[in-house]
Scaffold this motif. Sequence first.
Motif, mmCIF file in Angstrom:
data_model
loop_
_atom_site.group_PDB
_atom_site.id
_atom_site.type_symbol
_atom_site.label_atom_id
_atom_site.label_comp_id
_atom_site.label_asym_id
_atom_site.label_seq_id
_atom_site.Cartn_x
_atom_site.Cartn_y
_atom_site.Cartn_z
ATOM 1 N N GLU A 1 84.145 -21.086 43.535
ATOM 2 C CA GLU A 1 84.861 -22.358 43.557
ATOM 3 C C GLU A 1 83.989 -23.547 43.182
ATOM 4 O OE1 GLU A 1 88.171 -22.645 43.923
ATOM 5 O OE2 GLU A 1 88.141 -20.465 43.978
ATOM 6 N N CYS A 2 82.984 -23.323 42.407
ATOM 7 C CA CYS A 2 82.048 -24.384 42.041
ATOM 8 C C CYS A 2 82.739 -25.457 41.196
ATOM 9 C CB CYS A 2 80.868 -23.808 41.282
ATOM 10 S SG CYS A 2 79.680 -25.073 40.808
ATOM 11 N N LYS B 1 82.332 -27.274 35.660
ATOM 12 C CA LYS B 1 83.708 -27.785 35.550
ATOM 13 C C LYS B 1 84.171 -27.863 34.094
ATOM 14 C CE LYS B 1 86.618 -31.532 37.173
ATOM 15 N NZ LYS B 1 86.676 -32.820 37.837
ATOM 16 N N GLU C 1 79.105 -18.941 41.697
ATOM 17 C CA GLU C 1 79.873 -19.436 42.835
ATOM 18 C C GLU C 1 81.334 -19.587 42.409
ATOM 19 O OE1 GLU C 1 78.112 -23.069 44.227
ATOM 20 O OE2 GLU C 1 76.134 -22.164 44.423
ATOM 21 N N ASN D 1 80.896 -28.221 40.297
ATOM 22 C CA ASN D 1 79.792 -28.975 39.727
ATOM 23 C C ASN D 1 80.157 -29.341 38.288
ATOM 24 O OD1 ASN D 1 77.212 -29.104 38.059
ATOM 25 N ND2 ASN D 1 76.382 -29.096 40.148
ATOM 26 N N ARG E 1 73.205 -19.870 38.440
ATOM 27 C CA ARG E 1 73.452 -19.863 39.881
ATOM 28 C C ARG E 1 74.830 -20.448 40.185
ATOM 29 N NH1 ARG E 1 73.641 -22.946 44.051
ATOM 30 N NH2 ARG E 1 73.039 -24.872 43.022
ATOM 31 N N LEU E 2 75.130 -21.582 39.592
ATOM 32 C CA LEU E 2 76.412 -22.239 39.842
ATOM 33 C C LEU E 2 77.592 -21.419 39.328
ATOM 34 C CD1 LEU E 2 75.430 -25.914 38.970
ATOM 35 C CD2 LEU E 2 75.982 -25.022 41.239
ATOM 36 N N GLU F 1 69.887 -22.949 36.836
ATOM 37 C CA GLU F 1 70.858 -23.630 37.709
ATOM 38 C C GLU F 1 72.283 -23.309 37.282
ATOM 39 O OE1 GLU F 1 72.195 -26.261 40.825
ATOM 40 O OE2 GLU F 1 70.519 -24.918 40.490
ATOM 41 N N ARG F 2 72.536 -23.286 35.980
ATOM 42 C CA ARG F 2 73.890 -22.966 35.490
ATOM 43 C C ARG F 2 74.272 -21.543 35.875
ATOM 44 N NH1 ARG F 2 75.294 -23.371 29.230
ATOM 45 N NH2 ARG F 2 74.022 -21.495 29.191
#
Length: 188
Positions: A60-61, A67, A58, A63, A54-55, A51-52
């Motif tokens: 402008e993530c 962040k 992105e 999450n 994948r994020l 998941e990390r």
Amino acid sequence: MKLLYINACVRAESRTKRLADKLLQKLNETYDEVSLKNIQFPVVDESFLHERERLASEEECMNPMIKLAKQFAEAEEIVIAAPYWDLSFPAALKQYLEQINVVGITFKYTEEGVPVGLCKAKRLFVVSTAGGFFAPEEYGFGYIKALAENYYGIKDVKHIRALGLDIVGADEEKILSDAEKEIMLLNS
């Protein structure tokens, strides 16, 4: 300047926080604080890692998982307050480091597999206190320093510490005051 303060202190009357507060006063910058006692970190397992990844891809993530890494990477100076407990720093700091260690945000790999730091910080301070004198650097500060220098690209890593605070007969106030004096002599 973007100053990031990572607070791994949990006690209301934390001696480590007292020294970190003195350092923040000396640096005289506004700062963003990440209080680790207020964060419930997810378990780092295979699904977390997928998941990390994948994020992180992105752009402008925002999450929370990504962040924290972006906040760390964008900081121009970093202060970490972490007491020395049970032969290391608090587990929450290790969890935080696992969260921010994101390929493409805080570091990348060369074709040869060598990590290259992507963080903007020029300087990182680790503030710690210990009840005794047995506080080998490789068990706490050394780990953070190795990450900062070898993964994040932060070459100026300083350790501010006060040891022996809980030794019978120790003058706790003098030990802390001496550490505060050292802080005030630092180049800001």
